[in-house]
Design an enzyme around this catalytic site. Sequence first.
Site, PDB file in Angstrom:
ATOM      1  N   GLU A 153       0.695  -1.103  -0.072  1.00  0.00           N
ATOM      2  CA  GLU A 153       0.011   0.035  -0.083  1.00  0.00           C
ATOM      3  C   GLU A 153       0.785   1.185   0.251  1.00  0.00           C
ATOM      4  OE1 GLU A 153      -2.840   0.396   3.527  1.00  0.00           O
ATOM      5  OE2 GLU A 153      -3.838   2.126   2.426  1.00  0.00           O
ATOM      6  N   GLU A 159       3.026   9.884   6.008  1.00  0.00           N
ATOM      7  CA  GLU A 159       3.061   8.316   6.696  1.00  0.00           C
ATOM      8  C   GLU A 159       4.341   7.625   6.143  1.00  0.00           C
ATOM      9  OE1 GLU A 159      -0.577   6.394   7.227  1.00  0.00           O
ATOM     10  OE2 GLU A 159      -1.659   7.990   7.115  1.00  0.00           O
ATOM     11  N   ASP A 186      -5.765   2.962  -1.867  1.00  0.00           N
ATOM     12  CA  ASP A 186      -6.366   3.849  -0.799  1.00  0.00           C
ATOM     13  C   ASP A 186      -6.866   5.181  -1.213  1.00  0.00           C
ATOM     14  OD1 ASP A 186      -6.878   5.668   1.484  1.00  0.00           O
ATOM     15  OD2 ASP A 186      -5.849   3.893   2.764  1.00  0.00           O
ATOM     16  N   HIS A 189      -5.194   8.321   0.612  1.00  0.00           N
ATOM     17  CA  HIS A 189      -3.979   8.707   0.493  1.00  0.00           C
ATOM     18  C   HIS A 189      -3.993   9.092  -1.043  1.00  0.00           C
ATOM     19  CE1 HIS A 189      -2.465   6.915   3.904  1.00  0.00           C
ATOM     20  NE2 HIS A 189      -3.134   5.701   3.588  1.00  0.00           N
ATOM     21  N   HIS A 212      -9.070   0.794  -0.469  1.00  0.00           N
ATOM     22  CA  HIS A 212      -9.547   1.348   0.711  1.00  0.00           C
ATOM     23  C   HIS A 212     -10.636   2.475   0.256  1.00  0.00           C
ATOM     24  CE1 HIS A 212      -6.457  -0.423   3.726  1.00  0.00           C
ATOM     25  NE2 HIS A 212      -7.672  -1.330   3.531  1.00  0.00           N
ATOM     26  N   ARG A 218     -11.181  11.479   5.042  1.00  0.00           N
ATOM     27  CA  ARG A 218     -10.999  10.180   5.603  1.00  0.00           C
ATOM     28  C   ARG A 218     -12.421   9.658   6.449  1.00  0.00           C
ATOM     29  NH1 ARG A 218      -5.529   6.944   7.384  1.00  0.00           N
ATOM     30  NH2 ARG A 218      -5.636   5.504   5.922  1.00  0.00           N
ATOM     31  N   GLU A 247     -12.096   1.884   4.803  1.00  0.00           N
ATOM     32  CA  GLU A 247     -11.228   2.022   6.023  1.00  0.00           C
ATOM     33  C   GLU A 247     -11.115   3.747   6.239  1.00  0.00           C
ATOM     34  OE1 GLU A 247      -6.397   0.916   6.781  1.00  0.00           O
ATOM     35  OE2 GLU A 247      -6.725   2.812   5.277  1.00  0.00           O
TER      36      GLU A 247
HETATM   37  C1  LER Z   1      -3.217   1.668   6.288  1.00  0.00           C
HETATM   38  O1  LER Z   1      -4.384   0.642   5.337  1.00  0.00           O
HETATM   39  C2  LER Z   1      -3.330   3.048   5.899  1.00  0.00           C
HETATM   40  O2  LER Z   1      -3.901   3.411   5.116  1.00  0.00           O
HETATM   41  C3  LER Z   1      -2.513   3.693   6.854  1.00  0.00           C
HETATM   42  O3  LER Z   1      -2.833   5.200   6.731  1.00  0.00           O
HETATM   43  C4  LER Z   1      -2.531   3.574   8.305  1.00  0.00           C
HETATM   44  O4  LER Z   1      -1.411   4.334   8.712  1.00  0.00           O
HETATM   45 MN    MN Z   2      -5.290   2.476   3.903  1.00  0.00          MN
END
Ligand code: LER
Ligand code: MN
Length: 274
Positions: A153, A159, A186, A189, A212, A218, A247
Site C-alpha cells: 500500500e 506517513e 487507498d 492517500h 480502501h 477520511r 477504511e
Molecule cells: C493503512 O491501510 C493505511 O492506510 C495507513 O494510513 C495506516 O497508517
Molecule cells: Mn489504507
Amino acid sequence: MKSCVTISSVPSLKGGPWILWDNLEKSLETASEIGFDGVELFTSKASIDTNVPLARLLERHNLTVGAVGTGAGKVLHGLTLTDPDSSIRKKAREFIKDMIIFGAELSAPSILGSMQGSYGNDCTRETAIRYLEEALQELGEFAISQGTFFIYEPLNRYETNLFNQFEDACNFCRSLNSNGIKVLADLFHMNIEESSIEASIRPNADVLGHVHFADSNRKPVGFGHTDMKPICECLKEINYNGYISAEAFAWPDPDTAARQTLKSYRQFFCQSDV
Ligand code: LER
Ligand code: MN
C-alpha cells in the site's frame, strides 16, 4: 466487486481509521446485519480470541474476510521492513509471515501499510528501497506458498517517504521477482498525492489488489468532497472484482459510518446510472 468494512480489535488505537470497534462478535453481527459482503480485520497479532472459532462466526454471519492489516506491527511493536537494524527487519518479516498465515487460513491476503517504514537518519532511500524490495520478494513468495497474495500500500507523504504515488508503487511491484504482490489503492492517500485518482488507477489494473474506500477527509464516502463517480466508473471499466473496503474514521459513530459506507457503495457500484 465486494463491499467490505474494517473492524479493529485494538481498543488502544481508538480514533484510528477503522469503522467498527466493538468486540469482534458484535462487529461481525453489525457488518452482516447492515449488509456487507466482507470484513477487513485489524488485530494486534496473528490471532484473535473468540468463544466460537472465527471461521464458524464468519460462516454464521455469511461474511468473508477481505484482508488482514499488519499495521499493529509498527504502531504497537515498532517493527518496520526498512529499519536500519537488521534484527528489527527480521522481526518485522516474521510478524508479517505470521499475519500472512493468519489471513490465509481465512482465505484472505495481508496488507503492508505502515510496516513499510521510511528512510532517513541512518538509512538512505536507496538502501531502504533495497530492504523493501528484498522483503516484498520474500513475502510475496511466502504468500503464494500459503495460497494467497500480499498487498503493498503506497501511503501519503505524511506517513512514508518510500512510495507516495500509486503508479510508482505499481511499477516497483511489477519489477519484483515475485508474482505474489498486488497494490492497494487507498482513496484517502490518493486524494492527497494524485493529480487524478482514476487516471492513476486505469493503466494499473493488472496489479490492483484491494481498494480502501474513504472520502477526502477520511470520513465515510459521502461525508467529504472526493468526486467518487469517475473513480467508481474506472473500477467498473477495468473489471476490478476485489473488495471495496471502508477504511475510514468511525464518524460520527461506528454504526452511522458503516451504514453511510454501504449506502455509498450501493449508490456507486450497484446502480447503473449514478
Ligand atoms: C493503512 O491501510 C493505511 O492506510 C495507513 O494510513 C495506516 O497508517
Ligand atoms: Mn489504507
